[in-house]
Each structure stands twice: as structure tokens, then as C-alpha cells.
Design a protein around this motif. Structure first.
Motif, PDB file in Angstrom:
ATOM      1  N   HIS A  29     -53.128 -18.416  75.640  1.00  0.00           N
ATOM      2  CA  HIS A  29     -54.056 -18.385  76.763  1.00  0.00           C
ATOM      3  C   HIS A  29     -54.248 -16.956  77.240  1.00  0.00           C
ATOM      4  CE1 HIS A  29     -54.138 -22.693  77.127  1.00  0.00           C
ATOM      5  NE2 HIS A  29     -52.826 -22.727  77.114  1.00  0.00           N
ATOM      6  N   PRO A  30     -55.489 -16.575  77.519  1.00  0.00           N
ATOM      7  CA  PRO A  30     -55.719 -15.235  78.053  1.00  0.00           C
ATOM      8  C   PRO A  30     -54.941 -15.015  79.345  1.00  0.00           C
ATOM      9  CG  PRO A  30     -57.768 -16.222  77.352  1.00  0.00           C
ATOM     10  CD  PRO A  30     -56.724 -17.303  77.286  1.00  0.00           C
ATOM     11  N   CYS A  31     -54.354 -13.845  79.461  1.00  0.00           N
ATOM     12  CA  CYS A  31     -53.601 -13.520  80.672  1.00  0.00           C
ATOM     13  C   CYS A  31     -53.606 -12.018  80.890  1.00  0.00           C
ATOM     14  CB  CYS A  31     -52.168 -14.029  80.573  1.00  0.00           C
ATOM     15  SG  CYS A  31     -51.166 -13.178  79.350  1.00  0.00           S
ATOM     16  N   ILE A  32     -53.321 -11.647  82.137  1.00  0.00           N
ATOM     17  CA  ILE A  32     -53.163 -10.240  82.495  1.00  0.00           C
ATOM     18  C   ILE A  32     -51.943 -10.119  83.397  1.00  0.00           C
ATOM     19  CG2 ILE A  32     -55.595  -9.582  82.255  1.00  0.00           C
ATOM     20  CD1 ILE A  32     -55.876  -9.853  85.308  1.00  0.00           C
ATOM     21  N   ALA A  33     -51.342  -8.949  83.384  1.00  0.00           N
ATOM     22  CA  ALA A  33     -50.209  -8.678  84.265  1.00  0.00           C
ATOM     23  C   ALA A  33     -50.648  -7.673  85.310  1.00  0.00           C
ATOM     24  CB  ALA A  33     -49.033  -8.127  83.461  1.00  0.00           C
ATOM     25  N   LEU A  34     -50.388  -8.011  86.567  1.00  0.00           N
ATOM     26  CA  LEU A  34     -50.700  -7.134  87.694  1.00  0.00           C
ATOM     27  C   LEU A  34     -49.395  -6.858  88.422  1.00  0.00           C
ATOM     28  CD1 LEU A  34     -53.752  -9.124  89.021  1.00  0.00           C
ATOM     29  CD2 LEU A  34     -53.846  -6.930  87.879  1.00  0.00           C
ATOM     30  N   GLY A  35     -48.768  -5.743  88.112  1.00  0.00           N
ATOM     31  CA  GLY A  35     -47.471  -5.450  88.713  1.00  0.00           C
ATOM     32  C   GLY A  35     -46.458  -6.489  88.278  1.00  0.00           C
ATOM     33  N   ASP A  36     -45.864  -7.196  89.245  1.00  0.00           N
ATOM     34  CA  ASP A  36     -44.876  -8.231  88.946  1.00  0.00           C
ATOM     35  C   ASP A  36     -45.497  -9.613  88.782  1.00  0.00           C
ATOM     36  OD1 ASP A  36     -42.886  -6.334  89.098  1.00  0.00           O
ATOM     37  OD2 ASP A  36     -42.450  -6.730  91.211  1.00  0.00           O
ATOM     38  N   THR A  37     -46.803  -9.719  88.959  1.00  0.00           N
ATOM     39  CA  THR A  37     -47.484 -11.007  88.893  1.00  0.00           C
ATOM     40  C   THR A  37     -48.254 -11.126  87.588  1.00  0.00           C
ATOM     41  OG1 THR A  37     -47.753 -11.024  91.287  1.00  0.00           O
ATOM     42  CG2 THR A  37     -49.168 -12.499  90.046  1.00  0.00           C
ATOM     43  N   THR A  38     -48.182 -12.298  86.972  1.00  0.00           N
ATOM     44  CA  THR A  38     -48.961 -12.598  85.785  1.00  0.00           C
ATOM     45  C   THR A  38     -50.036 -13.598  86.168  1.00  0.00           C
ATOM     46  OG1 THR A  38     -47.043 -12.280  84.368  1.00  0.00           O
ATOM     47  CG2 THR A  38     -48.861 -13.510  83.432  1.00  0.00           C
ATOM     48  N   VAL A  39     -51.256 -13.354  85.718  1.00  0.00           N
ATOM     49  CA  VAL A  39     -52.375 -14.267  85.954  1.00  0.00           C
ATOM     50  C   VAL A  39     -52.790 -14.788  84.594  1.00  0.00           C
ATOM     51  CG1 VAL A  39     -54.688 -14.526  86.903  1.00  0.00           C
ATOM     52  CG2 VAL A  39     -53.097 -12.911  87.945  1.00  0.00           C
ATOM     53  N   GLU A  40     -52.755 -16.118  84.439  1.00  0.00           N
ATOM     54  CA  GLU A  40     -53.010 -16.724  83.137  1.00  0.00           C
ATOM     55  C   GLU A  40     -54.000 -17.867  83.262  1.00  0.00           C
ATOM     56  OE1 GLU A  40     -50.571 -19.034  79.582  1.00  0.00           O
ATOM     57  OE2 GLU A  40     -49.471 -18.130  81.225  1.00  0.00           O
ATOM     58  N   LEU A  41     -54.908 -17.960  82.292  1.00  0.00           N
ATOM     59  CA  LEU A  41     -55.812 -19.100  82.237  1.00  0.00           C
ATOM     60  C   LEU A  41     -55.060 -20.288  81.653  1.00  0.00           C
ATOM     61  CD1 LEU A  41     -59.212 -17.684  80.953  1.00  0.00           C
ATOM     62  CD2 LEU A  41     -58.642 -18.472  83.225  1.00  0.00           C
ATOM     63  N   THR A  42     -55.341 -21.445  82.187  1.00  0.00           N
ATOM     64  CA  THR A  42     -54.741 -22.663  81.673  1.00  0.00           C
ATOM     65  C   THR A  42     -55.819 -23.713  81.485  1.00  0.00           C
ATOM     66  OG1 THR A  42     -53.084 -24.397  82.044  1.00  0.00           O
ATOM     67  CG2 THR A  42     -54.162 -23.505  84.002  1.00  0.00           C
ATOM     68  N   SER A  43     -55.655 -24.538  80.486  1.00  0.00           N
ATOM     69  CA  SER A  43     -56.588 -25.650  80.297  1.00  0.00           C
ATOM     70  C   SER A  43     -56.039 -26.919  80.934  1.00  0.00           C
ATOM     71  CB  SER A  43     -56.866 -25.865  78.804  1.00  0.00           C
ATOM     72  OG  SER A  43     -55.657 -26.090  78.126  1.00  0.00           O
ATOM     73  N   ASP A  88     -45.003  -7.986  75.847  1.00  0.00           N
ATOM     74  CA  ASP A  88     -44.193  -8.599  76.891  1.00  0.00           C
ATOM     75  C   ASP A  88     -44.870  -8.610  78.255  1.00  0.00           C
ATOM     76  OD1 ASP A  88     -42.166  -9.029  75.070  1.00  0.00           O
ATOM     77  OD2 ASP A  88     -41.235  -7.082  75.462  1.00  0.00           O
ATOM     78  N   SER A  89     -46.122  -8.184  78.334  1.00  0.00           N
ATOM     79  CA  SER A  89     -46.759  -8.045  79.641  1.00  0.00           C
ATOM     80  C   SER A  89     -47.133  -9.376  80.270  1.00  0.00           C
ATOM     81  CB  SER A  89     -47.997  -7.155  79.534  1.00  0.00           C
ATOM     82  OG  SER A  89     -48.970  -7.786  78.731  1.00  0.00           O
ATOM     83  N   CYS A  90     -47.269 -10.429  79.508  1.00  0.00           N
ATOM     84  CA  CYS A  90     -47.704 -11.713  80.054  1.00  0.00           C
ATOM     85  C   CYS A  90     -46.643 -12.792  79.927  1.00  0.00           C
ATOM     86  CB  CYS A  90     -48.996 -12.154  79.381  1.00  0.00           C
ATOM     87  SG  CYS A  90     -50.436 -11.268  79.981  1.00  0.00           S
ATOM     88  N   GLN A  91     -45.427 -12.460  80.182  1.00  0.00           N
ATOM     89  CA  GLN A  91     -44.360 -13.457  80.175  1.00  0.00           C
ATOM     90  C   GLN A  91     -44.470 -14.326  81.414  1.00  0.00           C
ATOM     91  OE1 GLN A  91     -42.196 -13.913  77.640  1.00  0.00           O
ATOM     92  NE2 GLN A  91     -43.318 -12.308  76.579  1.00  0.00           N
ATOM     93  N   ALA A  92     -44.270 -15.632  81.236  1.00  0.00           N
ATOM     94  CA  ALA A  92     -44.314 -16.555  82.375  1.00  0.00           C
ATOM     95  C   ALA A  92     -43.122 -16.293  83.291  1.00  0.00           C
ATOM     96  CB  ALA A  92     -44.287 -17.994  81.875  1.00  0.00           C
ATOM     97  N   THR A  93     -43.406 -16.190  84.574  1.00  0.00           N
ATOM     98  CA  THR A  93     -42.385 -15.972  85.591  1.00  0.00           C
ATOM     99  C   THR A  93     -42.666 -16.922  86.750  1.00  0.00           C
ATOM    100  OG1 THR A  93     -43.655 -14.310  86.792  1.00  0.00           O
ATOM    101  CG2 THR A  93     -42.255 -13.513  84.982  1.00  0.00           C
ATOM    102  N   PRO A  94     -41.754 -17.010  87.705  1.00  0.00           N
ATOM    103  CA  PRO A  94     -42.042 -17.856  88.872  1.00  0.00           C
ATOM    104  C   PRO A  94     -43.279 -17.391  89.650  1.00  0.00           C
ATOM    105  CG  PRO A  94     -39.706 -17.367  88.773  1.00  0.00           C
ATOM    106  CD  PRO A  94     -40.373 -16.536  87.714  1.00  0.00           C
TER     107      PRO A  94
END
Length: 155
Positions: A29-43, A88-94
Motif C-alpha cells: 500500500h502506498p505510504c509516506i513517513a512524516l517524522g514519527d508518523t506513517t500515513v498509509e492508504l488502506t483498502s 524502513d520509512s513506512c513501518q507500521a507503528t501505533p
């Protein structure tokens, strides 16, 4: 006969579980990392914290995103065929923020008008084999909750 009924009721549940696991475990899934936050598209619509819709009518839009051919003029640039990929920029985090693309506006979520003409709240430049222009627009809008600016993001 009872065994057949049990088997017939379990097979669809197993198929749904396998599909859901494959969808949740997928890293494509496309994603971006913004600092400590990851933003990811989900279906998976129900897991998304924000639903971004698109419109062809600029009067219905709450956010305007312009597609530009000049990377220097863009607020957000996606070019993923170079050497600058960060695995490693788009690892899922809380703090991962999940965004979905909705067919219709949902719960007052942002409605994006995507065009190559201004005026625009955001300007994007997309040259990618993995991101579409709509996905990049949904990520940029979802990253800021439909408003505001950010300093830097990475793929």
C-alpha cells in the motif's frame, strides 16, 4: 449430513479470514513517513481513520490539489524509481494513520478536486510506478487532516 453443513459454513469464513490476513499483512500500500508518523492508504474501509473522496466538480471540493509537471513547484513530490528509496520509512507503528479512498464523502471527510489547473491548496508532482496521482493526493490530504502544511515526508 451435519458434517457437510458445518464444512459448508466454515469454508466461507476461512476464505474471508485468508483474504483479510493477506490484505492486512500486505506492504504494497502506498505510504509516506512524516517524522514519527506513517500515513498509509488502506483498502480496508473500516480500519481507516480518514476517508478521502474525489470529485470532478470544483464547487463540491473542500481541498484542491493541482498536478504539476515541475517538481520544484510542487509541495509534495513522489518519484520512486531513483536510488533514494528508504525501505524502513513506512513501518507500521501505533501512530500509523490509515487513509482510504471513498467513492462518496464520508462523515465530513475531505473532498478533493484533482486537476492540472490552479488555484490549489497543494501542488503535487508524481512520477511513480507504485503511486497513482489520486493516491498521492489522498496521502497528502490525509497527512494533514485535509488542511495545513508539513515540512518533509519520505517514501
Amino acid at each position: 449430513m451435519l458434517r457437510f453443513k458445518i464444512l459448508a459454513s466454515v469454508v466461507p469464513l476461512l476464505a474471508i479470514a485468508v483474504f483479510a490476513r493477506a490484505e492486512i499483512g500486505s506492504v504494497s500500500h502506498p505510504c509516506i513517513a512524516l517524522g514519527d508518523t506513517t500515513v498509509e492508504l488502506t483498502s480496508l474501509f473500516w480500519t481507516a481513520g480518514m476517508h478521502v473522496a474525489f470529485t470532478d466538480d470544483p464547487a463540491r471540493a473542500t481541498v484542491r490539489v493541482q498536478i504539476t509537471d515541475d517538481a520544484d513547484a510542487a509541495d509534495f513530490t513522489v518519484v520512486d524509481d531513483g536510488l533514494g528509496f528508504e525501505p524502513d520509512s513506512c513501518q507500521a507503528t501505533p501512530s500509523t494513520r490509515l487513509i482510504s479512498i471513498a467513492a462518496q464523502p464520508v462523515d465530513g471527510g475531505p473532498v478533493v478536486y484533482l486537476s492540472s489547473d490552479g488555484p490549489a491548496d497543494y501542488r503535487i508532482y508524481v512520477r511513480s510506478t507504485t503511486f497513482s496521482q489520486r493516491e498521492a493526493a489522498a496521502l497528502i490530504v490525509g497527512a494533514r487532516g485535509g488542511h495545513g502544511r508539513f515540512q518533509a515526508a519520505s517514501l
